[in-house]
Write a protein that holds these residues in place. Structure first.
Motif, PDB file in Angstrom:
ATOM      1  N   HIS A 133       4.494   6.777   8.182  1.00 47.53           N
ATOM      2  CA  HIS A 133       3.695   7.908   7.702  1.00 47.53           C
ATOM      3  C   HIS A 133       4.543   9.159   7.892  1.00 47.53           C
ATOM      4  O   HIS A 133       5.060   9.384   8.984  1.00 47.53           O
ATOM      5  N   LEU A 134       4.662   9.967   6.847  1.00 43.49           N
ATOM      6  CA  LEU A 134       5.465  11.189   6.902  1.00 43.49           C
ATOM      7  C   LEU A 134       4.643  12.394   6.469  1.00 43.49           C
ATOM      8  O   LEU A 134       3.734  12.268   5.647  1.00 43.49           O
ATOM      9  N   LEU A 135       4.992  13.556   7.018  1.00 46.50           N
ATOM     10  CA  LEU A 135       4.363  14.826   6.639  1.00 46.50           C
ATOM     11  C   LEU A 135       5.447  15.798   6.182  1.00 46.50           C
ATOM     12  O   LEU A 135       6.542  15.834   6.749  1.00 46.50           O
ATOM     13  N   HIS A 136       5.135  16.615   5.174  1.00 49.83           N
ATOM     14  CA  HIS A 136       6.077  17.586   4.624  1.00 49.83           C
ATOM     15  C   HIS A 136       5.346  18.925   4.442  1.00 49.83           C
ATOM     16  O   HIS A 136       4.142  18.955   4.176  1.00 49.83           O
ATOM     17  N   LEU A 137       6.087  20.013   4.560  1.00 52.95           N
ATOM     18  CA  LEU A 137       5.526  21.351   4.407  1.00 52.95           C
ATOM     19  C   LEU A 137       6.453  22.174   3.527  1.00 52.95           C
ATOM     20  O   LEU A 137       7.671  22.149   3.708  1.00 52.95           O
ATOM     21  N   GLY A 138       5.889  22.883   2.566  1.00 50.85           N
ATOM     22  CA  GLY A 138       6.683  23.733   1.688  1.00 50.85           C
ATOM     23  C   GLY A 138       6.027  25.080   1.481  1.00 50.85           C
ATOM     24  O   GLY A 138       4.793  25.194   1.490  1.00 50.85           O
ATOM     25  N   LEU A 139       6.836  26.113   1.303  1.00 53.67           N
ATOM     26  CA  LEU A 139       6.357  27.488   1.095  1.00 53.67           C
ATOM     27  C   LEU A 139       7.196  28.155   0.013  1.00 53.67           C
ATOM     28  O   LEU A 139       8.364  27.820  -0.163  1.00 53.67           O
ATOM     29  N   TYR A 140       6.600  29.096  -0.678  1.00 59.13           N
ATOM     30  CA  TYR A 140       7.391  29.960  -1.542  1.00 59.13           C
ATOM     31  C   TYR A 140       6.844  31.376  -1.471  1.00 59.13           C
ATOM     32  O   TYR A 140       5.665  31.612  -1.205  1.00 59.13           O
ATOM     33  N   HIS A 195       0.852  -1.198   0.000  1.00 59.15           N
ATOM     34  CA  HIS A 195       0.000   0.000   0.000  1.00 59.15           C
ATOM     35  C   HIS A 195       0.882   1.242   0.000  1.00 59.15           C
ATOM     36  O   HIS A 195       1.780   1.374   0.817  1.00 59.15           O
ATOM     37  N   ASN A 196       0.596   2.159  -0.908  1.00 60.92           N
ATOM     38  CA  ASN A 196       1.333   3.410  -1.018  1.00 60.92           C
ATOM     39  C   ASN A 196       0.307   4.524  -1.211  1.00 60.92           C
ATOM     40  O   ASN A 196      -0.397   4.548  -2.218  1.00 60.92           O
ATOM     41  N   PHE A 197       0.206   5.440  -0.240  1.00 54.95           N
ATOM     42  CA  PHE A 197      -0.794   6.515  -0.301  1.00 54.95           C
ATOM     43  C   PHE A 197      -0.089   7.857  -0.152  1.00 54.95           C
ATOM     44  O   PHE A 197       0.774   8.036   0.715  1.00 54.95           O
ATOM     45  N   ASN A 198      -0.439   8.814  -0.990  1.00 55.45           N
ATOM     46  CA  ASN A 198       0.080  10.187  -0.933  1.00 55.45           C
ATOM     47  C   ASN A 198      -1.087  11.150  -1.055  1.00 55.45           C
ATOM     48  O   ASN A 198      -2.016  10.907  -1.831  1.00 55.45           O
ATOM     49  N   ALA A 199      -1.016  12.237  -0.317  1.00 54.87           N
ATOM     50  CA  ALA A 199      -2.021  13.297  -0.430  1.00 54.87           C
ATOM     51  C   ALA A 199      -1.323  14.638  -0.198  1.00 54.87           C
ATOM     52  O   ALA A 199      -0.399  14.732   0.613  1.00 54.87           O
ATOM     53  N   ARG A 237       1.970  18.039   2.536  1.00 56.17           N
ATOM     54  CA  ARG A 237       1.911  16.737   1.885  1.00 56.17           C
ATOM     55  C   ARG A 237       2.139  15.616   2.896  1.00 56.17           C
ATOM     56  O   ARG A 237       2.966  15.744   3.794  1.00 56.17           O
ATOM     57  N   GLY A 238       1.412  14.537   2.735  1.00 56.31           N
ATOM     58  CA  GLY A 238       1.593  13.359   3.577  1.00 56.31           C
ATOM     59  C   GLY A 238       1.790  12.129   2.724  1.00 56.31           C
ATOM     60  O   GLY A 238       1.308  12.059   1.594  1.00 56.31           O
ATOM     61  N   GLU A 239       2.519  11.170   3.261  1.00 56.99           N
ATOM     62  CA  GLU A 239       2.714   9.904   2.561  1.00 56.99           C
ATOM     63  C   GLU A 239       2.694   8.774   3.571  1.00 56.99           C
ATOM     64  O   GLU A 239       3.111   8.936   4.717  1.00 56.99           O
ATOM     65  N   ALA A 240       2.174   7.638   3.152  1.00 56.44           N
ATOM     66  CA  ALA A 240       2.105   6.455   4.009  1.00 56.44           C
ATOM     67  C   ALA A 240       2.443   5.238   3.169  1.00 56.44           C
ATOM     68  O   ALA A 240       1.983   5.108   2.031  1.00 56.44           O
ATOM     69  N   LYS A 241       3.263   4.367   3.733  1.00 59.63           N
ATOM     70  CA  LYS A 241       3.634   3.124   3.050  1.00 59.63           C
ATOM     71  C   LYS A 241       3.515   1.979   4.037  1.00 59.63           C
ATOM     72  O   LYS A 241       3.944   2.088   5.179  1.00 59.63           O
ATOM     73  N   SER A 242       2.914   0.880   3.572  1.00 63.10           N
ATOM     74  CA  SER A 242       2.790  -0.292   4.438  1.00 63.10           C
ATOM     75  C   SER A 242       2.830  -1.555   3.596  1.00 63.10           C
ATOM     76  O   SER A 242       2.681  -1.513   2.380  1.00 63.10           O
ATOM     77  N   GLY A 243       3.010  -2.672   4.270  1.00 64.64           N
ATOM     78  CA  GLY A 243       3.063  -3.957   3.584  1.00 64.64           C
ATOM     79  C   GLY A 243       4.339  -4.163   2.799  1.00 64.64           C
ATOM     80  O   GLY A 243       4.320  -4.779   1.748  1.00 64.64           O
ATOM     81  N   ILE A 244       5.465  -3.648   3.306  1.00 61.17           N
ATOM     82  CA  ILE A 244       6.746  -3.831   2.620  1.00 61.17           C
ATOM     83  C   ILE A 244       7.297  -5.197   3.036  1.00 61.17           C
ATOM     84  O   ILE A 244       7.662  -5.421   4.182  1.00 61.17           O
TER      85      ILE A 244
END
Length: 159
Positions: A89-96, A33-37, A51-58
């Motif tokens: 599960h990871l979260l990322h933040l970006g600005l410009y 399972h690979n989910f990104n939003a 942005r968030g990402e989650a990976k499972s079932g490796i």
């Protein structure tokens, strides 16, 4: 404002291999399972994304290359995750910011919550006659040791 999502189900199976004990196993190191939003906001002079990402079932593919056989419950599977690495599960933040039409300043923070990918457990492997030789072995519960929180800063100039 925009919202983007993606999900991938990677169901795989080894159908041909030199080592016949691998046939029927899932491919190693590929998340089931690979989910990104991500949520984006863009204006003429400012923009941001979350942005968030989650990976499972490796799958670990528990083949013991020395013994040429699948590892048993007496070894690596006793960590509670069985055939799989721990999900993450990871979260990322970006600005410009665009102070003028030619310059754009970018900033991003990846792994915003500073998720730690170091989580070792130990197990014992047995070798020799009737398993007489016992060797303590350590393995990480995560697929890779990834970097912690990191920052990205750049300036873009159009001309």
């Amino acid at each position: 404002i925009s919202l983007k999502t993606a999900y991938t189900l990677n169901k795989s199976e080894i159908v041909e291999a030199e080592d016949k004990s691998e046939i029927g196993l899932s491919l190693a190191d590929i998340p089931l399972h690979n989910f990104n939003a991500s949520l984006h906001y863009d204006s003429r002079y400012f923009g941001a994304y979350f942005r968030g990402e989650a990976k499972s079932g490796i799958n670990r593919n528990l083949i013991d290359s020395n013994a040429n056989q699948t590892l048993t419950n007496n070894s690596i599977r006793t960590n509670g995750n069985g055939d799989f690495y721990k999900p993450y599960h990871l979260l990322h933040l970006g600005l410009y910011i665009k102070p003028n039409k030619n310059i754009k300043l970018n900033f991003a923070a990846y792994n915003l919550l500073d998720f730690n990918f170091v989580d070792y457990f130990s197990y014992t492997t047995y070798s020799g006659t009737n398993g007489a030789t016992q060797t303590p072995t350590y393995e990480n519960n995560y697929h890779f040791i990834r970097e912690g929180r990191r920052y990205f800063v750049s300036m873009q100039m159009d001309f």
